[in-house]
Scaffold this motif. Structure first.
Motif, PDB file in Angstrom:
ATOM      1  N   THR A  68      38.670  31.884  38.087  1.00 20.07           N
ATOM      2  CA  THR A  68      38.696  33.301  37.726  1.00 20.07           C
ATOM      3  C   THR A  68      40.087  33.675  37.213  1.00 20.07           C
ATOM      4  OG1 THR A  68      37.050  33.833  39.409  1.00 20.07           O
ATOM      5  CG2 THR A  68      38.346  35.657  38.538  1.00 20.07           C
ATOM      6  N   ALA A  69      40.142  34.345  36.086  1.00 20.83           N
ATOM      7  CA  ALA A  69      41.429  34.690  35.475  1.00 20.83           C
ATOM      8  C   ALA A  69      42.087  35.848  36.206  1.00 20.83           C
ATOM      9  CB  ALA A  69      41.221  35.058  34.010  1.00 20.83           C
ATOM     10  N   ALA A  70      43.409  35.877  36.197  1.00 14.83           N
ATOM     11  CA  ALA A  70      44.152  37.010  36.743  1.00 14.83           C
ATOM     12  C   ALA A  70      43.876  38.245  35.895  1.00 14.83           C
ATOM     13  CB  ALA A  70      45.644  36.708  36.761  1.00 14.83           C
ATOM     14  N   SER A  71      43.871  39.411  36.553  1.00 16.37           N
ATOM     15  CA  SER A  71      43.499  40.623  35.829  1.00 16.37           C
ATOM     16  C   SER A  71      43.999  41.855  36.576  1.00 16.37           C
ATOM     17  CB  SER A  71      41.980  40.700  35.676  1.00 16.37           C
ATOM     18  OG  SER A  71      41.577  41.951  35.163  1.00 16.37           O
ATOM     19  N   VAL A  72      44.268  42.922  35.811  1.00 19.54           N
ATOM     20  CA  VAL A  72      44.591  44.222  36.401  1.00 19.54           C
ATOM     21  C   VAL A  72      43.449  45.210  36.170  1.00 19.54           C
ATOM     22  CG1 VAL A  72      47.093  43.965  36.278  1.00 19.54           C
ATOM     23  CG2 VAL A  72      45.848  44.883  34.308  1.00 19.54           C
ATOM     24  N   SER A  73      42.289  44.708  35.778  1.00 16.32           N
ATOM     25  CA  SER A  73      41.138  45.573  35.534  1.00 16.32           C
ATOM     26  C   SER A  73      40.481  45.985  36.851  1.00 16.32           C
ATOM     27  CB  SER A  73      40.120  44.849  34.654  1.00 16.32           C
ATOM     28  OG  SER A  73      39.646  43.689  35.325  1.00 16.32           O
ATOM     29  N   CYS A  74      39.560  46.933  36.773  1.00 14.75           N
ATOM     30  CA  CYS A  74      38.818  47.364  37.950  1.00 14.75           C
ATOM     31  C   CYS A  74      37.890  46.239  38.391  1.00 14.75           C
ATOM     32  CB  CYS A  74      38.004  48.616  37.623  1.00 14.75           C
ATOM     33  SG  CYS A  74      37.113  49.304  39.033  1.00 14.75           S
ATOM     34  N   ARG A  75      37.855  45.972  39.681  1.00 13.13           N
ATOM     35  CA  ARG A  75      37.064  44.859  40.200  1.00 13.13           C
ATOM     36  C   ARG A  75      35.850  45.350  40.975  1.00 13.13           C
ATOM     37  NH1 ARG A  75      39.555  39.693  43.559  1.00 13.13           N
ATOM     38  NH2 ARG A  75      37.592  38.606  43.984  1.00 13.13           N
ATOM     39  N   LEU A  76      34.730  44.663  40.786  1.00  7.50           N
ATOM     40  CA  LEU A  76      33.507  44.975  41.520  1.00  7.50           C
ATOM     41  C   LEU A  76      33.098  43.780  42.364  1.00  7.50           C
ATOM     42  CD1 LEU A  76      31.400  46.837  38.799  1.00  7.50           C
ATOM     43  CD2 LEU A  76      32.641  47.848  40.722  1.00  7.50           C
ATOM     44  N   TYR A  77      32.541  44.057  43.518  1.00 10.03           N
ATOM     45  CA  TYR A  77      32.084  43.031  44.446  1.00 10.03           C
ATOM     46  C   TYR A  77      30.577  43.173  44.650  1.00 10.03           C
ATOM     47  CZ  TYR A  77      37.014  42.427  45.685  1.00 10.03           C
ATOM     48  OH  TYR A  77      38.367  42.185  45.656  1.00 10.03           O
ATOM     49  N   ARG A  78      29.878  42.048  44.641  1.00 10.63           N
ATOM     50  CA  ARG A  78      28.434  42.074  44.883  1.00 10.63           C
ATOM     51  C   ARG A  78      28.179  41.764  46.354  1.00 10.63           C
ATOM     52  NH1 ARG A  78      24.243  42.320  41.629  1.00 10.63           N
ATOM     53  NH2 ARG A  78      25.502  41.803  39.791  1.00 10.63           N
ATOM     54  N   GLY A  79      27.520  42.696  47.038  1.00  7.10           N
ATOM     55  CA  GLY A  79      27.248  42.534  48.453  1.00  7.10           C
ATOM     56  C   GLY A  79      26.070  41.608  48.705  1.00  7.10           C
ATOM     57  N   THR A  80      25.820  41.343  49.981  1.00  5.39           N
ATOM     58  CA  THR A  80      24.710  40.468  50.350  1.00  5.39           C
ATOM     59  C   THR A  80      23.365  41.067  49.986  1.00  5.39           C
ATOM     60  OG1 THR A  80      24.778  41.416  52.580  1.00  5.39           O
ATOM     61  CG2 THR A  80      26.001  39.377  52.227  1.00  5.39           C
ATOM     62  N   ASP A  81      23.332  42.413  49.807  1.00  6.85           N
ATOM     63  CA  ASP A  81      22.089  43.071  49.403  1.00  6.85           C
ATOM     64  C   ASP A  81      21.930  43.106  47.887  1.00  6.85           C
ATOM     65  OD1 ASP A  81      24.056  44.883  48.735  1.00  6.85           O
ATOM     66  OD2 ASP A  81      23.233  46.543  49.908  1.00  6.85           O
ATOM     67  N   GLY A  82      22.879  42.508  47.159  1.00  8.45           N
ATOM     68  CA  GLY A  82      22.803  42.461  45.701  1.00  8.45           C
ATOM     69  C   GLY A  82      23.458  43.623  44.990  1.00  8.45           C
TER      70      GLY A  82
END
Length: 317
Positions: A68-82
């Motif tokens: 995964t590339a380094a970034s200063v963008s907004c990050r999203l995480y996918r939970g166990t529920d999708g």
């Protein structure tokens, strides 16, 4: 264990991760937590930041795929529920941190890590903040006219906004629709009394709520409560950003009973001050159905800050 939060300036999901991290680390004393604000791509590459917010555990990002590339963008995480969200869940943080569960306490006290700051949409935050400011200045909920004034710019009746806030456990209502509590405040007497310097004396819903009030208001205050085992007093004084606990051995139990429901029913009665760890453990030994952890003063204060600190700092719209 070294735990490091990396965010860009004014990242909206920084406070979300901070609160969830505090909940995940409750009762876990050997973690060194730091935060860094990253201003540019070069620093993101240097620190190993993969979007904002990023969590590093002993220098490694446990949520980033290899390459995964380094970034200063907004990050999203996918939970166990999708579902996608701005930060990992409390359960996911516990998994990567290897910290034990505290039962239902984090689900109720911190709304499963969703935070106590209501969304802007539909006038929810505006009305919530109007309620909190009324408690802070008068010691009581606002009058109906004040609630309507807060809801009016959003073209919704105040009663509907209050009902939504109650459904999402930002506050509680009685059978007539009157406000009973708006975390951290209680409209009726509790064992946790907070004297706000230059303001009213108020009641809080629990020990963590009491610790959150001075931080939320940015003011000095004195908290008084009672050890439920010995009946001895516990006092916490906030002065100029510093705290003094009496007795110096005082701790907080952070727990919940089994089941689901609003924090007022599930955990507020089990987040209490004790004069020392021994009496806290004695009390938990009598309540074997209650899950949780005994927090030292720094841990308890951190939870108060992370849960309630942002509530009036964020704009209503």
């Amino acid at each position: 264990m070294r735990v490091e939060m990396l965010t860009v300036p004014d990242c909206p999901n920084g406070p979300v991760l901070r609160e969830r991290l505090a909940l995940a680390l409750a009762g876990h004393t050997d973690a060194e937590v730091t935060e860094h604000v990253v201003d540019d791509q070069a620093e993101a590459e240097q620190r190993g930041m993969h979007g904002s917010p990023t969590l590093l555990v002993d220098g490694r990002d446990p949520f980033a795929a290899p390459g995964t590339a380094a970034s200063v963008s907004c990050r999203l995480y996918r939970g166990t529920d999708g579902r996608l969200g701005g930060a990992p869940s409390v359960e996911e943080l516990r998994r990567v941190l290897g910290t034990p569960t505290t039962g239902g306490a984090d689900r109720a006290a911190g709304r499963a890590g969703q935070g106590r700051l209501a969304p802007i949409e539909g006038g929810l935050r505006a009305v919530q903040q109007a309620v909190l400011r009324s408690f802070a200045t008068t010691g009581a909920p606002p009058e109906q006219a004040e609630l309507e004034a807060a809801a009016d710019p959003f073209a919704v009746p105040a009663a509907r906004v209050l009902a939504e806030l109650a459904a999402e456990d930002f506050l509680t209502l009685d059978d007539t629709g009157r406000i009973q509590a708006a975390y951290p405040f209680s409209a009726t007497a509790t064992e946790h009394v907070v004297q706000i310097t230059g303001g009213p004396t108020v009641w809080s819903m629990c020990a963590i709520d009491a610790l959150g009030i001075p931080v939320m208001l940015g003011t000095d205050a004195v908290i008084t409560s009672t050890d439920p085992v010995t009946g001895d007093p516990v006092r916490v004084e906030f002065t100029g950003g510093s705290t003094t606990w009496q007795p110096a051995t005082a701790v907080v139990h952070y727990g919940a009973r089994p089941g689901t429901g609003p924090a007022a029913a599930v955990c507020c009665g089990y987040l209490r001050f004790f004069t020392d760890r021994a009496t806290a453990e004695q009390w938990t030994g009598r309540h074997t159905d209650i899950s949780g952890a005994v927090l030292d003063q720094a841990e308890a204060e951190r939870l108060g800050v992370d849960i309630f600190g942002p509530l009036l700092a964020a704009p209503a719209r």
